[in-house]
Design an enzyme around this catalytic site. Structure first.
Site, PDB file in Angstrom:
ATOM      1  N   LYS A 164       0.827  -1.205   0.000  1.00  0.00           N
ATOM      2  CA  LYS A 164       0.000   0.000   0.000  1.00  0.00           C
ATOM      3  C   LYS A 164       0.865   1.260   0.000  1.00  0.00           C
ATOM      4  CE  LYS A 164      -1.730   2.530   3.138  1.00  0.00           C
ATOM      5  NZ  LYS A 164      -2.345   3.114   4.323  1.00  0.00           N
ATOM      6  N   ASP A 183      -6.189   0.160   0.796  1.00  0.00           N
ATOM      7  CA  ASP A 183      -6.318   0.210   2.260  1.00  0.00           C
ATOM      8  C   ASP A 183      -7.662  -0.394   2.637  1.00  0.00           C
ATOM      9  OD1 ASP A 183      -8.212   2.055   1.568  1.00  0.00           O
ATOM     10  OD2 ASP A 183      -7.463   3.635   2.883  1.00  0.00           O
TER      11      ASP A 183
END
Ligand code: SF4
Length: 254
Positions: A164, A183
């Protein structure tokens, strides 16, 4: 405080118009969208999700998110590390304090972890993050001459950098459509829409990158994070006023 560094402020008005042309008008897209609602969604079995329609609609109604408009790779890197499991407002405040004292990779690489810890102590996991940001700064200096690398592999080799964080740096700092940062919001929204059927953000990222047309990748994190924070909430999604309800399968939503 320079507005250039107010990435997380709710009143933030800078954006990435060149990238996705988000309209900076009223946020959230709740008003006037009830006509879009169709319980259970309009997608039948075997019908491919209308990725473009969803992205187009969210571009019309969404506001910017924390990283929109920011382009300094080292700052995106550090702020994304700080943001892990923390609220945007806290992250912004802590990031500003950190940046005021150690403004770049060279300065932060020379910082004592204990000093950094004191400055960021109000954020969750501050000890781990203090060690992480100093280690990341040192790695950027030692391995890359102070220049944040621009490939996923090199980024993920840095301390505290997972898919991420690497994706955020690639998308927000370098404008590269080479990753879709996932996320908790992107994971949840993607599954509810029926775009993927996955249990982990890592799998969601893989599936999104396999299915979603690449020209939509740059916007997806920003659009789904904003949508997930304000409309497609974790516990009580506001489906009745959701601007993309007509394209949503509402998977797992009672
Ligand atoms: Fe689907 Fe979420 Fe919108 Fe509900 S709020 S219709 S679950 S995208």
């Amino acid at each position: 405080m320079s507005p250039a560094y107010k990435w997380y402020a709710p009143t933030f008005t800078k954006g990435r118009p060149a990238r996705h042309g988000v309209r900076r008008g009223p946020r959230r897209g709740l008003a006037g969208s009830a006509q879009c609602f169709s319980a259970g969604g309009a997608m039948g079995a075997g019908v491919a999700p209308d990725y473009r329609a969803v992205v187009r609609r969210l571009r019309e109604v969404n506001g910017p998110t924390m990283l929109d408009g920011h382009s300094n790779p080292f700052e995106v890197l550090i702020a994304t590390i700080l943001s892990q499991r923390s609220r945007d407002e806290t992250t912004e405040r802590v990031f500003q304090a950190l940046r005021a004292r150690w403004p770049d990779a060279r300065a932060l690489s020379r910082a004592r972890v204990a000093d950094v810890d004191r400055v960021i102590h109000s954020i969750g996991f501050h000890r781990q993050k203090a060690r992480g940001v100093v280690a990341a700064a040192r790695a950027v200096m030692d391995r890359h001459g102070g220049v944040v690398p621009s490939t996923k592999e090199e980024l993920m080799a840095l301390p505290m950098v997972g898919p991420k964080t690497a994706g955020c740096v690639l998308v927000y700092a370098f404008g590269q459509a080479t990753a879709i940062p996932v996320d908790t919001h992107v994971h949840r929204v993607s599954n509810r829409l029926g775009w993927v059927a996955t249990r982990t953000p890592e799998r969601t990222e893989e599936e999104l990158e396999r299915r979603v047309p690449r020209d939509l990748w740059l916007d997806l994190n920003s659009l789904f994070v904003d949508h997930g924070k304000h409309v497609c909430l974790p516990r009580r999604p506001r489906c009745g006023g959701c601007p993309v309800a007509r394209w949503c399968e509402r998977v797992g939503v009672a």
